[in-house]
Design a protein around this motif. Structure first.
Motif, short mmCIF file in Angstrom:
data_model
loop_
_atom_site.label_atom_id
_atom_site.label_comp_id
_atom_site.label_asym_id
_atom_site.label_seq_id
_atom_site.Cartn_x
_atom_site.Cartn_y
_atom_site.Cartn_z
N ARG A 59 0.81 -1.22 0.00
CA ARG A 59 0.00 0.00 0.00
C ARG A 59 0.84 1.27 0.00
N LYS A 61 3.58 1.66 -1.60
CA LYS A 61 4.38 1.77 -2.81
C LYS A 61 4.00 3.00 -3.62
N HIS A 62 2.72 3.37 -3.59
CA HIS A 62 2.29 4.49 -4.42
C HIS A 62 2.87 5.80 -3.93
N GLN A 86 10.70 18.49 -6.91
CA GLN A 86 9.29 18.49 -7.31
C GLN A 86 8.37 18.37 -6.10
N VAL A 87 8.77 17.57 -5.13
CA VAL A 87 7.96 17.43 -3.92
C VAL A 87 7.86 18.77 -3.21
N MET A 90 5.63 21.19 -4.93
CA MET A 90 4.21 20.94 -4.67
C MET A 90 3.82 21.34 -3.26
N LEU A 94 0.71 23.55 -2.20
CA LEU A 94 -0.36 23.02 -1.35
C LEU A 94 -0.55 23.88 -0.11
N ALA A 151 -10.96 16.86 2.29
CA ALA A 151 -10.35 15.56 2.55
C ALA A 151 -9.27 15.24 1.53
N LEU A 152 -9.49 15.63 0.29
CA LEU A 152 -8.52 15.32 -0.76
C LEU A 152 -7.24 16.12 -0.56
N LEU A 153 -7.40 17.39 -0.24
CA LEU A 153 -6.21 18.20 0.01
C LEU A 153 -5.44 17.66 1.20
N PHE A 156 -3.46 14.78 0.02
CA PHE A 156 -2.31 15.22 -0.76
C PHE A 156 -1.23 15.81 0.14
N GLN A 159 0.61 13.03 1.78
CA GLN A 159 1.46 12.32 0.83
C GLN A 159 2.74 13.11 0.56
N ALA A 160 2.57 14.40 0.34
CA ALA A 160 3.74 15.23 0.05
C ALA A 160 4.66 15.29 1.26
N GLN A 163 6.73 12.14 1.56
CA GLN A 163 7.82 12.07 0.60
C GLN A 163 8.96 13.00 0.96
#
Lengths: 233, 233
Positions: A59, A61-62, A86-87, A90, A94, A151-153, A156, A159-160, A163
DNA sequence: ATGGGTGTATCTGTATACAGCATGGCAATG
DNA sequence: CATTGCCATGCTGTATACAGATACACCCAT
């Protein structure tokens, strides 16, 4: 619209707990880049079979935190310079969206958490400890994520963060206690903004400090890379 | 920095192929919301055991497209209204970032793909077919994603698209061939922008048309919900 | 001494078997 | 006739066994 901040309830399935723990270990550099994750070992440690461990690793891996090859194993990814750039690119973007995109109202509880965090950060400043810094910074990220209503932000954002974390914490540990002072200032500014209920300001403050962090990475990490490359591996 | 657009090479592991196929089926409404995904059935269909299927399903959970409960099964999520709002809110924001955040240069190949897409869209306009519309729209999304140079933004863009797709395609199918004309116009505008090498414009055009799509969703979908709720279940 | 080939150890990928759990139907009882 | 408790069925979650793949070391030949 009930207060959906409760949907980040911690009723996690076993595999989700394992997943989060592995992510934490990668971000906190317990598993540094290049480290090999052996499913069998983790299975023994968590007291489960290989199957849930595999599921957890699969899970994450993405996120690009690990890379697994058949017959070799799963190793923690060494993020190439371009990807780090790039991270951070972003994350800067964000951060500015935090206050724009349907933010949560700031509660008294949030302020209390912020106060506690500030105290801890000040204590850290007096006696710097790399590990402790990492934990406090992580808590700050979680607190900010809780302020994000979309929720989506929020997804994200996390995730950022995942990373960027290992790279940043690697630099911060070497940068020493200067980062502690920076953290105290960041929390203070953010606390003031939150007391005014100005979440947009929270986002912009984040943006500024992410920029600071990125500069530190450029100084410490990329400079090292360049010299080591110049000297021939 | 070599042309890293090659790193989206299609050397996919079996489980990744299964994952993408399931996502496609959900987005394309082959598996409509509420549909139950049975691991055993999928395992037979793909000619593998339950294990890789489980892995694939597990990986798409973070997208929120499916929800699985022990003893019940895995069902395609029925996205609540608020979440759709939030997804579209983010898509509008992400669209504007396409041209801002380290875009790829537009190649002759991109323009060729765009031309082919325009022809197909025009053909679709003459003889509307819901399924065909979905496929063309999907190709357009892929093409746009390829223009995004920042790997993380590209990932976010796709995630947001996946979450919005099933809802949008459900509305578009019912809206009829009006959406085909809208698609033709969108592609034409985008083609002009790409010919000028103006990726920022591509992003803004996307933003505008995502807004159009969202308005259609509000009209068709939410209106229905409200009336059906008002009439009592 | 060195290069190539082979064998072995070890890790991931897959298949299969079993346990936990929820749901729907059926029967017994009030 | 209604209601409640029980059981059968089917699904996911987990464990275990096996197959495929790779790296490394060792050995033999040159």
């Amino acid at each position: 619209m009930q207060d959906n901040r409760m949907d980040l309830q911690d009723e996690k399935t076993p595999v989700e707990s394992i997943q989060l723990e592995i992510i934490r270990r990668i971000c906190f550099l317990d598993y540094p880049p290049g480290c090999q994750l052996k499913e069998a070992e983790l299975a023994v440690e968590f007291g489960v079979s290989r199957t849930p461990v595999r599921d957890a690793i699969s899970r994450i891996k993405h996120l690009g935190l690990v890379e697994t090859r058949n017959g070799v194993g799963t190793v923690v990814t060494v993020l190439p310079r371009q990807q780090i750039e790039q991270v951070y690119e972003m994350r800067l973007q964000l951060a500015t969206l935090i206050g724009t995109v349907s933010p949560h109202a700031i509660t008294q509880q949030d302020l209390a958490r912020m106060d506690a965090l500030l105290d801890d950060a000040i204590a850290l400043q007096a006696a710097f400890d790399a590990r402790r810094y990492v934990e406090l910074n992580d808590q700050l990220q979680i607190l900010i994520a809780d302020l994000i209503g979309n929720a989506l932000l929020r997804s994200f954002w996390r995730q950022a963060y995942f990373q960027a974390a290992s790279t940043w914490y690697g630099v911060a540990s070497r940068a020493g206690d200067g980062v502690a002072a920076s953290l105290v200032q960041e929390i203070q500014e953010m606390k003031r903004a939150m007391e005014r209920g100005d979440i947009a300001a929270v986002g912009f403050i984040q943006r500024v400090h992410i920029g600071y962090g990125y500069n530190r990475i450029i100084e410490h990490l990329f400079a090292e890379e360049d010299t080591s490359v110049a000297s021939g591996t």
